[in-house]
Design an enzyme around this catalytic site. Structure first.
Site, PDB file in Angstrom:
ATOM      1  N   LYS A   1       3.564  30.814   2.378  1.00 28.51           N
ATOM      2  CA  LYS A   1       2.571  29.854   1.890  1.00 28.51           C
ATOM      3  C   LYS A   1       1.192  30.507   1.774  1.00 28.51           C
ATOM      4  CE  LYS A   1       3.761  26.762   5.070  1.00 28.51           C
ATOM      5  NZ  LYS A   1       5.082  27.142   5.569  1.00 28.51           N
TER       6      LYS A   1
ATOM      7  N   ASP B   1      10.758  27.846   1.205  1.00 29.76           N
ATOM      8  CA  ASP B   1      10.380  27.727   2.608  1.00 29.76           C
ATOM      9  C   ASP B   1      10.552  26.302   3.102  1.00 29.76           C
ATOM     10  OD1 ASP B   1       9.033  28.399   5.167  1.00 29.76           O
ATOM     11  OD2 ASP B   1       7.519  27.031   4.365  1.00 29.76           O
TER      12      ASP B   1
ATOM     13  N   ARG C   1      16.518  24.938   9.166  1.00 34.27           N
ATOM     14  CA  ARG C   1      16.388  25.593  10.474  1.00 34.27           C
ATOM     15  C   ARG C   1      16.089  24.575  11.575  1.00 34.27           C
ATOM     16  NH1 ARG C   1      11.597  28.874   9.396  1.00 34.27           N
ATOM     17  NH2 ARG C   1      11.694  29.382  11.607  1.00 34.27           N
TER      18      ARG C   1
ATOM     19  N   SER D   1       7.999  32.196   6.972  1.00 40.05           N
ATOM     20  CA  SER D   1       7.680  30.807   6.622  1.00 40.05           C
ATOM     21  C   SER D   1       6.171  30.625   6.477  1.00 40.05           C
ATOM     22  CB  SER D   1       8.227  29.863   7.692  1.00 40.05           C
ATOM     23  OG  SER D   1       7.822  28.530   7.455  1.00 40.05           O
TER      24      SER D   1
ATOM     25  N   HIS E   1      -5.333  30.783   8.838  1.00 34.82           N
ATOM     26  CA  HIS E   1      -4.211  29.961   9.287  1.00 34.82           C
ATOM     27  C   HIS E   1      -4.213  29.933  10.802  1.00 34.82           C
ATOM     28  CE1 HIS E   1      -0.259  28.087   9.481  1.00 34.82           C
ATOM     29  NE2 HIS E   1       0.010  28.933  10.455  1.00 34.82           N
TER      30      HIS E   1
END
Length: 434
Positions: free
Chosen positions: A187, A161, A168, A183, A82
């Protein structure tokens, strides 16, 4: 249990139990807890923060709010990466084929871009016919046979999420380390990999602008991943200027291909080697830095990494010949050089402004429904620390409009700061958080 009591408890700086956090996430996902109460809760978290145990529980609750990917039918070690994002970040396009060439299995979900250039899927769609709409059965079969597959993110993966992030975003509670980390990691954990390596960007073009904040986020995410039983590391990398030289979808694909041939720009190549090294260490495939780099050199020199990219593109409907002949990829009709305004050295580049310029050419989306022009963008010829002469080209701009977009040229030029002396040497890899 009542939401109002838990809001008050966190407002007063107390620690929530696992059951209390689970109650809030379950209730909000099902619609039993309204937006206004969850807004109050996230604001309480923003100011009072969460400890490591609370953050891990929050993440697990969001994972459990929807589906998770079952990768048990995939043989071997499943890996995922990521990136927290940035300008010119085409890392997956080079990294994943390289990892697959070592026998690691990359079962990845990626998104589309909103902002400057496109996301990973947008870039891949530069290949003629490429698509990500494949069945779960094909996804598993392709990862087993090719070593990698990339599909779009499913709405059923960590739905809490998605709902919480939208809230948010409109209540000024995005910038909290626990909420950001949970968050991202919800995932990643739902995606089912055994090893997760995080590329956490820091600097002007990153979500986290300071090294201190980037390190805090990295440590939080690594703690969540390891706490959930996944081998997790984070590499903290610089984003004070675009990554590599290409900014724009097709241009970034071409640069990723050249990197797999051993001809990539120095900074992008350095990042690919650093991330690959961490995957090899975590998978037990090497023991030393020297051994890792020798193994990577070999996979690039013998063409195995590039062949993996070609196999992957073909498996998902793309034109394999475009991998071996990237000149066939779609590029804009027109080019023009953007000249430097003075002599000196490149001292700073406003990274986000370069991304905005690419978006103004059509290379990114201002709104989700906008279409992307894959062929537009920039190839940078000057980066931080480089000497430059007045009138020398800072970059080549690729565009499809009938006239030269002068407003974009002005914005691009203004993003460069040229000084009389060279800046301090730049660092790309700041730290590895284990």
């Amino acid at each position: 249990m009542r939401a109002v009591d838990l809001i008050q408890k966190k407002r007063d700086g107390q620690t929530l139990s696992d059951d209390e956090i689970q109650f809030l996430i379950e209730g909000y996902t099902k619609g039993d807890i309204p937006d206004y109460q969850m807004s109050a809760f996230t604001m309480a978290v923003y100011f009072r923060k969460m400890n490591e145990a609370e953050t891990l529980t929050l993440t697990k609750a969001m994972v459990q709010s929807g589906d998770t990917l079952d990768l048990s039918a995939i043989d071997g070690i499943k890996v995922d990466k990521h990136s927290t994002g940035g300008v010119g970040d085409k890392t997956s396009l080079s990294l994943l084929p390289l990892l697959a060439s070592f026998g690691l299995k990359c079962a990845k979900m990626s998104g589309r871009g909103l902002g400057h250039t496109g996301g990973t899927i947008d870039k891949l769609e530069s290949f003629t016919g490429f698509h990500t709409e494949i069945s779960n059965e094909q996804f598993i079969r392709q990862v087993n046979n090719v070593g990698m597959a990339i599909v779009g993110q499913t709405k059923d993966l960590a739905p809490a999420d998605k709902k919480l992030y939208a809230l948010r975003d409109v209540t000024a509670t995005v910038e909290n380390i626990s909420l950001i980390a949970s968050s991202i990691m919800s995932k990643k954990l739902a995606a089912g990999a055994d090893i997760i390596i995080l590329d956490v960007k820091t600097g002007k073009g990153a979500f986290m602008k300071t090294l201190e904040d980037s390190t805090a986020l990295a440590k939080e995410m690594v703690a969540i991943g390891n706490g959930a039983g996944k081998k997790t590391k984070a590499v903290i990398t610089d984003m004070n200027e675009p990554l590599g030289n290409a900014v724009g979808n097709t241009l970034e694909v071409i640069e990723a291909i050249e990197t797999l041939k051993g001809n990539g720009p120095k900074d992008f190549t350095e990042l690919i080697y650093a991330l690959t090294e961490q995957f090899l260490f975590s998978a037990g495939l090497c023991e030393t830095h020297e051994e890792a780099f020798r193994m990577i050199d070999e996979k690039i020199a013998n063409g195995e990494a590039l062949n993996k990219l070609a196999q992957f593109v073909e498996a998902q409907g793309g034109a394999q010949e475009e991998v071996f002949h990237p000149e066939l990829l779609p590029l804009a009709k027109h080019t023009t050089e953007i000249p430097a305004a003075s002599d000196g050295f490149i001292r700073e580049i406003e990274c986000e402004e370069i991304g905005l310029c690419a978006m103004l050419l059509g290379g990114g989306r201002a709104k989700k429904e906008d279409s992307i022009d894959p062929g537009v963008g920039f190839v940078l010829h000057k980066k931080i620390g480089d000497p430059v002469k007045c009138g020398e080209s800072l970059a080549t701009m690729y565009y499809n409009s009938d006239s030269v977009p002068g407003n974009v040229i002005d914005k691009f030029t203004a993003a460069y700061t040229i000084g009389a002396s060279a800046p301090p040497a730049k660092t790309l890899i700041y730290d590895v958080i284990r």
